[in-house]
Write an enzyme that holds these catalytic residues in place. Structure first.
Site: not given
Length: 396
Positions: A92, A195
């Site tokens: 991430s 996300h």
């Protein structure tokens, strides 16, 4: 082969930077990054409580700064690291730190980007009450079907038995009331559904900033969260960093690429522990090292020496390599017929890499001429293996 990994949001804990600030060099560097980010990172890394550093706008710059500076402490002369590191990856927001380590963007560019990323994601999170829940154990296909049933996204796919569901608070409550069989659900202390489609406003914001960021091609293999592929075009790395904000993190595919590379050691940057924990379960036989405090640096350097190997990707102002994005079979079948001396247009497909699960085009991001092919038709190739050497257009 050695992989250096940078953790993502959720890895931070109160006071984790305290031991590092005993080093005045680390402290000075952190103060500089604080000035760039417009945040007192020393305070947040030492004095702030868990709820404060849970704030996306604080957590993300703090994590990226910690990973970058612990890596700089490990490799005091950054150029030397390319003689040791086989690949880089970040989970991430950790991808931003990994991009710095690969030489794609500078540390200052990274701090501006992550500052705006954190602010934009926090703003997107405030639009709708959303969150994330870890789904541990169970059957992968059954879990994915259950998430689809309730409108949820598998925002993090971290390998067998570790999927993170994300969506609205109501959707997660429905999942909690009807969990997949043989699973354990753990609500996560995060500020939103990262996300997922809920982060689309942040993507648009970051895309605007990205147009003004200059990049360089990675100097070692850089593994992408999107699909586990090796990315060797700096602009593509930046595009992926932006688009990943609302796209699932496929850490399972990143680890598959590590397995394809026959990685022997994974070293996780500060605040370490999450990614090495996943690797212990998913990559049996691979040694791991979680760099948490500066008193581990000597042991970490010994770990690097044990597993390190030079990068095959050597940056140069006049020669450009195109590399295999994944493990597979190399082919130039069909109309792909460029030979030594032929001109290649920007964006042109010059080869394919095929595997059992995928077929990926290898494109030339810039125009140039073919100097030499480094593999032959039908050769098996590893992720990041050089395929062809090009001489860029306009370079004498």
């Amino acid at each position: 082969m050695l992989v250096i990994a940078a953790p993502g949001q959720g890895a931070q804990t109160p006071g984790f930077l305290e031991p590092w600030l005993a080093d005045p060099v680390f402290e000075n560097r952190l103060n500089w990054l604080s000035a760039v980010a417009g945040l007192d990172l020393a305070h947040y890394g030492t004095k702030a409580d868990a709820e404060t550093i849970r704030d996306t706008a604080i957590a993300q710059p703090l994590l990226v700064a910690a990973s970058m500076l612990s890596a700089l402490a490990l490799f005091p002369h950054p150029g030397d690291s390319f003689e040791k590191i086989g690949a880089l990856a970040g989970h991430s927001v950790g991808e931003i730190a990994a991009a710095v380590g690969a030489g794609v963007i500078t540390g200052e560019q990274a701090m501006v980007l992550v500052r705006e990323r954190g602010k934009a994601m926090a703003a997107a999170s405030a639009l709708t009450p959303t969150s994330m829940t870890a789904v541990l154990g169970g059957d992968r296909e059954e879990i994915l079907a259950k998430l689809e049933q309730y409108g949820l996204t598998a925002a993090n796919d971290n390998g067998p038995g570790q999927i993170v569901a994300a969506g609205t608070v109501e959707e997660l409550a429905a999942l909690q009331a009807d969990p997949p069989e043989k699973t354990r659900l753990i609500p996560l202390s995060v500020a939103g559904a990262f996300h997922t489609k809920h982060m689309e406003p942040a993507v648009q914001t970051l895309a605007g900033y990205a147009r003004s960021i200059t990049t360089h091609d990675p100097r070692t293999r850089l593994i992408s969260n999107r699909d586990g592929q090796i990315v060797h075009d700096g602009r593509d790395v930046l595009r992926r960093l932006v688009q990943q904000v609302n796209a699932p993190v496929r850490w399972d595919l990143c680890m598959q690429t590590m397995a394809d590379l026959q990685v022997t050691g994974i070293l996780e940057m500060t605040p370490a522990g999450t990614l090495t924990g996943i690797a212990r379960r998913a990559l049996k036989g691979v040694e791991v090292f979680a760099l948490k405090t500066p008193d581990q640096l000597d042991d970490a350097r010994a770990f690097v020496d044990k597993h390190g190997s030079p990068s095959e990707i050597n940056a140069s102002p006049t020669w450009r390599l195109l590399v295999a994005p994944m493990k597979g079979t190399f082919t130039r079948e069909g109309q792909i017929t460029r030979e030594a001396g032929d001109t290649v247009e920007a964006g042109e497909v010059v080869a394919l890499v095929k595997s059992l699960r995928d077929e990926v085009e290898v494109r030339a991001p810039h125009g140039g001429s073919v100097v030499e092919w480094l593999v032959e038709e039908g050769d098996p190739v590893a992720p990041g293996q050089p395929l062809v050497r090009l001489h860029p257009s306009g370079v004498n």
